[in-house]
Design an enzyme around this catalytic site. Structure first.
Site, PDB file in Angstrom:
ATOM      1  N   CYS A 272      -2.458   7.084  -5.525  1.00  0.00           N
ATOM      2  CA  CYS A 272      -0.989   6.952  -5.664  1.00  0.00           C
ATOM      3  C   CYS A 272      -0.508   5.631  -6.490  1.00  0.00           C
ATOM      4  O   CYS A 272      -1.032   4.737  -6.104  1.00  0.00           O
ATOM      5  CB  CYS A 272      -0.451   6.951  -4.282  1.00  0.00           C
ATOM      6  SG  CYS A 272       1.265   6.232  -3.800  1.00  0.00           S
TER       7      CYS A 272
ATOM      8  N   TYR B 151       0.817  -1.077  -0.015  1.00  0.00           N
ATOM      9  CA  TYR B 151      -0.003  -0.016   0.081  1.00  0.00           C
ATOM     10  C   TYR B 151       0.903   1.227   0.165  1.00  0.00           C
ATOM     11  O   TYR B 151       1.933   1.345   0.333  1.00  0.00           O
ATOM     12  CB  TYR B 151      -0.873  -0.029   1.258  1.00  0.00           C
ATOM     13  CG  TYR B 151      -0.328   0.239   2.471  1.00  0.00           C
ATOM     14  CD1 TYR B 151      -0.349   1.588   3.008  1.00  0.00           C
ATOM     15  CD2 TYR B 151       0.079  -0.775   3.215  1.00  0.00           C
ATOM     16  CE1 TYR B 151       0.374   1.878   4.299  1.00  0.00           C
ATOM     17  CE2 TYR B 151       0.654  -0.708   4.661  1.00  0.00           C
ATOM     18  CZ  TYR B 151       0.850   0.808   4.948  1.00  0.00           C
ATOM     19  OH  TYR B 151       1.223   0.821   6.197  1.00  0.00           O
ATOM     20  N   CYS B 152       0.396   2.301  -0.642  1.00  0.00           N
ATOM     21  CA  CYS B 152       1.179   3.663  -0.420  1.00  0.00           C
ATOM     22  C   CYS B 152       0.158   4.595   0.236  1.00  0.00           C
ATOM     23  O   CYS B 152      -0.567   4.580   1.290  1.00  0.00           O
ATOM     24  CB  CYS B 152       1.539   4.108  -1.772  1.00  0.00           C
ATOM     25  SG  CYS B 152       0.362   4.172  -3.170  1.00  0.00           S
ATOM     26  N   TYR B 153      -0.184   5.966  -0.186  1.00  0.00           N
ATOM     27  CA  TYR B 153      -0.589   7.043   0.310  1.00  0.00           C
ATOM     28  C   TYR B 153      -2.067   6.937   0.221  1.00  0.00           C
ATOM     29  O   TYR B 153      -2.789   7.078   0.840  1.00  0.00           O
ATOM     30  CB  TYR B 153      -0.262   8.193  -0.340  1.00  0.00           C
ATOM     31  CG  TYR B 153       1.401   8.548   0.056  1.00  0.00           C
ATOM     32  CD1 TYR B 153       1.774   9.099   1.298  1.00  0.00           C
ATOM     33  CD2 TYR B 153       2.400   8.106  -0.551  1.00  0.00           C
ATOM     34  CE1 TYR B 153       3.026   9.375   1.818  1.00  0.00           C
ATOM     35  CE2 TYR B 153       3.712   8.490  -0.212  1.00  0.00           C
ATOM     36  CZ  TYR B 153       4.011   8.985   0.955  1.00  0.00           C
ATOM     37  OH  TYR B 153       5.127   9.178   1.244  1.00  0.00           O
TER      38      TYR B 153
END
Length: 120
Positions: free
Chosen positions: A84, A78-80
């Site tokens: 993203c 996962y990121c932001y």
């Protein structure tokens, strides 16, 4: 008018389901102690400010090291946020190295919006 091919739609959504998860699904996997490695690909400073419990931090530029991931556990990246693309880019690199991988849709923003636990 555009006519959708139900078979193609079925194939598309089956593929989507195979490689994406959501915050509530991931929370359930954590509670069930499923064989996963949660991989936060955000900057170390953002990881330190708060992350999904049990996640490891593997920011861009470090993906090739495969530090903390293994072929016997699915990496959930996962990121932001929903927009993203870092998690998808990391998933490509991890998959190329033989790591089973899925992306958590919505990123850390979706995790927090759903009032799920945050580790600091």
């Amino acid at each position: 008018m555009l006519t959708q091919d139900p078979r193609q739609a079925g194939d598309y959504f089956a593929q989507k389901l195979a490689y994406l998860t959501g915050p509530f699904e991931l929370s359930g996997q954590i509670k069930r102690n499923e064989p996963i490695t949660i991989v936060d690909v955000r900057l170390p400073s953002d990881f330190q400010a708060g992350h999904i419990p049990g996640a490891i931090n593997l920011p861009q530029g470090k993906w090739h090291t495969l530090a903390g991931v293994s072929k016997d556990k699915t990496a959930v990246v996962y990121c932001y946020s929903q927009t993203c693309k870092l998690a998808a880019a990391a998933a490509v690199e991890l998959a190329a190295a033989g790591i089973p991988v899925v992306e958590m849709e919505g990123g850390f923003e979706a995790w927090e919006k759903n009032a799920l636990p945050v580790e600091r």
